[in-house]
Design a protein around this motif. Structure first.
Motif, PDB file in Angstrom:
ATOM      1  N   SER A  31     -53.727  48.758 -57.275  1.00 39.54           N
ATOM      2  CA  SER A  31     -53.605  47.488 -57.988  1.00 39.54           C
ATOM      3  C   SER A  31     -52.278  47.401 -58.723  1.00 39.54           C
ATOM      4  O   SER A  31     -51.592  46.368 -58.662  1.00 39.54           O
ATOM      5  N   TYR A  32     -51.912  48.483 -59.412  1.00 41.81           N
ATOM      6  CA  TYR A  32     -50.651  48.474 -60.153  1.00 41.81           C
ATOM      7  C   TYR A  32     -49.462  48.241 -59.225  1.00 41.81           C
ATOM      8  O   TYR A  32     -48.555  47.462 -59.525  1.00 41.81           O
ATOM      9  N   VAL A  33     -49.469  48.904 -58.074  1.00 38.28           N
ATOM     10  CA  VAL A  33     -48.326  48.817 -57.159  1.00 38.28           C
ATOM     11  C   VAL A  33     -48.243  47.440 -56.507  1.00 38.28           C
ATOM     12  O   VAL A  33     -47.187  46.794 -56.504  1.00 38.28           O
ATOM     13  N   LEU A  34     -49.361  46.976 -55.956  1.00 38.91           N
ATOM     14  CA  LEU A  34     -49.318  45.733 -55.184  1.00 38.91           C
ATOM     15  C   LEU A  34     -49.225  44.497 -56.056  1.00 38.91           C
ATOM     16  O   LEU A  34     -48.841  43.428 -55.578  1.00 38.91           O
ATOM     17  N   ASN A  35     -49.559  44.638 -57.340  1.00 42.37           N
ATOM     18  CA  ASN A  35     -49.398  43.518 -58.276  1.00 42.37           C
ATOM     19  C   ASN A  35     -48.113  43.632 -59.085  1.00 42.37           C
ATOM     20  O   ASN A  35     -47.918  42.896 -60.059  1.00 42.37           O
ATOM     21  N   ASN A  36     -47.241  44.573 -58.669  1.00 46.17           N
ATOM     22  CA  ASN A  36     -45.925  44.739 -59.307  1.00 46.17           C
ATOM     23  C   ASN A  36     -46.044  44.956 -60.815  1.00 46.17           C
ATOM     24  O   ASN A  36     -45.237  44.442 -61.602  1.00 46.17           O
ATOM     25  N   ASN A  37     -47.036  45.709 -61.218  1.00 44.54           N
ATOM     26  CA  ASN A  37     -47.223  46.028 -62.636  1.00 44.54           C
ATOM     27  C   ASN A  37     -46.225  47.117 -63.026  1.00 44.54           C
ATOM     28  O   ASN A  37     -46.264  48.236 -62.501  1.00 44.54           O
ATOM     29  N   THR A  38     -45.335  46.783 -63.937  1.00 46.60           N
ATOM     30  CA  THR A  38     -44.284  47.729 -64.337  1.00 46.60           C
ATOM     31  C   THR A  38     -44.600  48.428 -65.655  1.00 46.60           C
ATOM     32  O   THR A  38     -43.771  49.186 -66.161  1.00 46.60           O
ATOM     33  N   THR A  39     -45.775  48.152 -66.230  1.00 50.61           N
ATOM     34  CA  THR A  39     -46.115  48.778 -67.509  1.00 50.61           C
ATOM     35  C   THR A  39     -46.643  50.198 -67.327  1.00 50.61           C
ATOM     36  O   THR A  39     -46.757  50.945 -68.301  1.00 50.61           O
ATOM     37  N   VAL A  40     -46.987  50.557 -66.088  1.00 48.72           N
ATOM     38  CA  VAL A  40     -47.501  51.898 -65.792  1.00 48.72           C
ATOM     39  C   VAL A  40     -46.457  52.645 -64.981  1.00 48.72           C
ATOM     40  O   VAL A  40     -45.920  52.112 -63.995  1.00 48.72           O
ATOM     41  N   ARG A  41     -46.177  53.876 -65.372  1.00 44.53           N
ATOM     42  CA  ARG A  41     -45.159  54.660 -64.663  1.00 44.53           C
ATOM     43  C   ARG A  41     -45.757  55.240 -63.383  1.00 44.53           C
ATOM     44  O   ARG A  41     -46.697  56.048 -63.428  1.00 44.53           O
ATOM     45  N   ILE A  42     -45.218  54.838 -62.267  1.00 37.63           N
ATOM     46  CA  ILE A  42     -45.639  55.330 -60.949  1.00 37.63           C
ATOM     47  C   ILE A  42     -44.385  55.690 -60.172  1.00 37.63           C
ATOM     48  O   ILE A  42     -43.434  54.906 -60.126  1.00 37.63           O
ATOM     49  N   SER A  43     -44.372  56.864 -59.563  1.00 37.27           N
ATOM     50  CA  SER A  43     -43.174  57.324 -58.860  1.00 37.27           C
ATOM     51  C   SER A  43     -42.876  56.412 -57.675  1.00 37.27           C
ATOM     52  O   SER A  43     -43.778  55.787 -57.094  1.00 37.27           O
ATOM     53  N   GLU A  44     -41.616  56.360 -57.300  1.00 32.98           N
ATOM     54  CA  GLU A  44     -41.206  55.510 -56.183  1.00 32.98           C
ATOM     55  C   GLU A  44     -41.832  55.984 -54.882  1.00 32.98           C
ATOM     56  O   GLU A  44     -42.177  55.174 -54.016  1.00 32.98           O
ATOM     57  N   THR A  46     -44.795  57.321 -54.513  1.00 33.58           N
ATOM     58  CA  THR A  46     -46.173  56.839 -54.501  1.00 33.58           C
ATOM     59  C   THR A  46     -46.222  55.348 -54.202  1.00 33.58           C
ATOM     60  O   THR A  46     -47.056  54.876 -53.423  1.00 33.58           O
ATOM     61  N   ARG A  47     -45.326  54.588 -54.827  1.00 33.05           N
ATOM     62  CA  ARG A  47     -45.273  53.148 -54.553  1.00 33.05           C
ATOM     63  C   ARG A  47     -45.020  52.893 -53.066  1.00 33.05           C
ATOM     64  O   ARG A  47     -45.642  52.023 -52.452  1.00 33.05           O
ATOM     65  N   ARG A  48     -44.114  53.669 -52.498  1.00 35.83           N
ATOM     66  CA  ARG A  48     -43.801  53.495 -51.074  1.00 35.83           C
ATOM     67  C   ARG A  48     -45.009  53.842 -50.212  1.00 35.83           C
ATOM     68  O   ARG A  48     -45.315  53.135 -49.234  1.00 35.83           O
ATOM     69  N   ARG A  49     -45.728  54.892 -50.568  1.00 39.43           N
ATOM     70  CA  ARG A  49     -46.905  55.300 -49.799  1.00 39.43           C
ATOM     71  C   ARG A  49     -47.994  54.226 -49.841  1.00 39.43           C
ATOM     72  O   ARG A  49     -48.633  53.932 -48.834  1.00 39.43           O
ATOM     73  N   VAL A  50     -48.191  53.635 -51.016  1.00 38.94           N
ATOM     74  CA  VAL A  50     -49.193  52.577 -51.148  1.00 38.94           C
ATOM     75  C   VAL A  50     -48.801  51.355 -50.317  1.00 38.94           C
ATOM     76  O   VAL A  50     -49.635  50.769 -49.609  1.00 38.94           O
ATOM     77  N   ARG A  51     -47.544  50.966 -50.397  1.00 34.73           N
ATOM     78  CA  ARG A  51     -47.098  49.786 -49.629  1.00 34.73           C
ATOM     79  C   ARG A  51     -47.223  50.039 -48.125  1.00 34.73           C
ATOM     80  O   ARG A  51     -47.600  49.141 -47.360  1.00 34.73           O
ATOM     81  N   TYR A  59     -53.499  44.824 -45.327  1.00 33.98           N
ATOM     82  CA  TYR A  59     -54.146  44.419 -46.578  1.00 33.98           C
ATOM     83  C   TYR A  59     -53.193  43.599 -47.439  1.00 33.98           C
ATOM     84  O   TYR A  59     -52.008  43.934 -47.579  1.00 33.98           O
ATOM     85  N   VAL A  60     -53.721  42.529 -48.030  1.00 33.73           N
ATOM     86  CA  VAL A  60     -52.989  41.774 -49.051  1.00 33.73           C
ATOM     87  C   VAL A  60     -53.933  41.556 -50.215  1.00 33.73           C
ATOM     88  O   VAL A  60     -55.153  41.407 -50.034  1.00 33.73           O
ATOM     89  N   PRO A  61     -53.417  41.526 -51.456  1.00 30.23           N
ATOM     90  CA  PRO A  61     -54.289  41.308 -52.624  1.00 30.23           C
ATOM     91  C   PRO A  61     -54.961  39.943 -52.563  1.00 30.23           C
ATOM     92  O   PRO A  61     -54.421  38.982 -52.003  1.00 30.23           O
ATOM     93  N   HIS A  62     -56.149  39.853 -53.120  1.00 29.46           N
ATOM     94  CA  HIS A  62     -56.909  38.604 -53.176  1.00 29.46           C
ATOM     95  C   HIS A  62     -56.512  37.868 -54.444  1.00 29.46           C
ATOM     96  O   HIS A  62     -56.854  38.286 -55.551  1.00 29.46           O
ATOM     97  N   ALA A  63     -55.796  36.753 -54.284  1.00 30.97           N
ATOM     98  CA  ALA A  63     -55.253  36.047 -55.445  1.00 30.97           C
ATOM     99  C   ALA A  63     -56.356  35.549 -56.372  1.00 30.97           C
ATOM    100  O   ALA A  63     -56.244  35.625 -57.598  1.00 30.97           O
ATOM    101  N   ALA A  64     -57.437  35.011 -55.801  1.00 30.05           N
ATOM    102  CA  ALA A  64     -58.512  34.481 -56.639  1.00 30.05           C
ATOM    103  C   ALA A  64     -59.178  35.593 -57.438  1.00 30.05           C
ATOM    104  O   ALA A  64     -59.488  35.427 -58.630  1.00 30.05           O
ATOM    105  N   ALA A  65     -59.412  36.747 -56.792  1.00 30.12           N
ATOM    106  CA  ALA A  65     -60.032  37.869 -57.505  1.00 30.12           C
ATOM    107  C   ALA A  65     -59.115  38.370 -58.607  1.00 30.12           C
ATOM    108  O   ALA A  65     -59.558  38.697 -59.708  1.00 30.12           O
ATOM    109  N   ARG A  66     -57.834  38.435 -58.324  1.00 28.05           N
ATOM    110  CA  ARG A  66     -56.886  38.875 -59.351  1.00 28.05           C
ATOM    111  C   ARG A  66     -56.901  37.912 -60.537  1.00 28.05           C
ATOM    112  O   ARG A  66     -56.847  38.332 -61.697  1.00 28.05           O
ATOM    113  N   SER A  67     -57.016  36.618 -60.245  1.00 30.71           N
ATOM    114  CA  SER A  67     -57.047  35.626 -61.325  1.00 30.71           C
ATOM    115  C   SER A  67     -58.293  35.791 -62.184  1.00 30.71           C
ATOM    116  O   SER A  67     -58.244  35.658 -63.405  1.00 30.71           O
ATOM    117  N   LEU A  68     -59.444  36.076 -61.542  1.00 29.69           N
ATOM    118  CA  LEU A  68     -60.679  36.273 -62.304  1.00 29.69           C
ATOM    119  C   LEU A  68     -60.569  37.479 -63.229  1.00 29.69           C
ATOM    120  O   LEU A  68     -61.007  37.438 -64.377  1.00 29.69           O
TER     121      LEU A  68
END
Length: 342
Positions: A31-44, A46-51, A59-68
């Motif tokens: 969630s942190y990686v795919l929502n571009n959350n920069t408040t949590v420190r995640i190594s590059e 790991t970010r690359r592996r998740v992407r 897979y793409v994030p569900h915008a409506a679920a994220r909004s809820l």
């Protein structure tokens, strides 16, 4: 007859849990990686592996679920204008959409044809946008603005010739265009100036302030000159009729609203034997490439939009810090580009 390829009945939609298993991380990390959350420190790495895992699974994030989960959307609504957008506005919206996406906003365009301002506001509010940039030609009311803010819009921004009470405003003061054009004609020794007033529906919010700016330039310069409005439809027959009467009008120049009307009228004047720029100087607006290819090359008013802060960043700031007094930002800068037509 072509058909869409059949999908296997057991095809499942990939989830963030699938991405987490494939990447060897937690769902929170996904969630942190795919929502571009920069408040949590995640190594590059790991970010690359998740992407890569998300890409492999489709897979793409569900915008409506994220909004809820967040309690609000990341949607910025850009309703379609009720009047044709000029090249300046087209570039403005293309750049704005690109910049908003880089800030992780979802940009949605919405057709509002046939709706009055309050109906449009209610339709927009159904999408629960976090911000709305209302286009030229849609005169939002305080009622509509209230509907949007109560539905969760943290920033309601209008784009147009005049600000709207209760909303932030990006003001494109069209008087600057008319003023710039007339000052250019006056500086060239012209003193009997026609100003084209298009008769097409929806253009009055542009043409009337441009005429007001032309009159203002005359007052401010104190020139011994006169201005005459010239109704014109965007049709060859209308331009031919005006050109046939031109010499009886006693005008030595014309600000033709924009380059398209200028090219239409200039062709009709030349066909009627009226010399450009000998008998009449012609200037348009928008500085279109086609106007530079004519003979004589068309003089024009070049317009630029500029804010002290990039607009996408300004929208983000208003979203992050809502509730302040409505802001007014005057965007339009105009300057005459002299060419062969006068």
């Amino acid at each position: 007859m072509s058909q869409l390829p059949e999908q296997p009945a057991d095809t499942s939609i990939p989830t963030s849990a699938d991405v987490a298993r494939l990447a060897g991380v937690s769902r929170a990390t996904v969630s942190y990686v795919l929502n571009n959350n920069t408040t949590v420190r995640i190594s590059e790495s790991t970010r690359r592996r998740v992407r890569e895992a998300a890409s492999d699974l489709g897979y793409v994030p569900h915008a409506a679920a994220r909004s809820l989960r967040a309690g609000h959307t990341r949607t910025v609504l850009l309703p379609a204008a009720h009047v044709p957008a000029g090249p300046l506005q087209q570039r403005f919206f293309i750049d704005l959409q690109s910049d908003l996406r880089r800030l992780d906003y979802t940009v949605v365009q919405y057709g509002s044809g046939g709706l009055d301002p309050d109906e449009a506001a209610r339709a927009w509010a159904e999408l629960r946008p976090v911000a709305v940039v209302s286009p030229v030609g849609m005169a939002l009311t305080r009622v509509g603005i209230g509907v949007l803010t109560r539905s969760g819009a943290k920033a309601v921004i209008t784009l147009g010739p005049q600000p709207v009470d209760g909303a932030h405003a990006l003001v494109m003061d069209q008087r600057e265009v008319g003023s710039c054009a007339v000052r250019h004609l006056l500086s060239g020794g012209r003193s009997r100036i026609g100003v084209v007033m298009p008769q097409e529906p929806g253009l009055a919010p542009f043409s009337e302030p441009r005429l007001a700016g032309a009159l203002r330039a005359l007052d401010e310069t104190g020139a011994d000159a006169r201005i005459q409005p010239l109704p014109l439809r965007y049709e060859e027959a209308s331009a031919e009729d005006l050109a046939a009467r031109w010499r009886s009008l006693g005008l030595d120049s014309v600000f033709a609203y924009n380059d398209e009307y200028a090219m239409l009228l200039m062709r009709a004047l030349q066909d009627a034997g009226v010399e450009v720029p000998g008998e009449v100087a012609v200037i348009g607006a928008d500085d279109l490439m086609l106007g530079r290819l004519l003979r004589p090359r068309l003089s024009s008013v070049r317009m630029e939009l500029a804010t002290a802060q990039p607009l996408a960043e300004m929208i983000d700031r208003l979203v992050q810090h809502p509730g302040g007094a409505p802001e007014r930002h005057y965007l339009l800068r105009a300057r005459a580009v002299a060419r062969e037509s006068g």
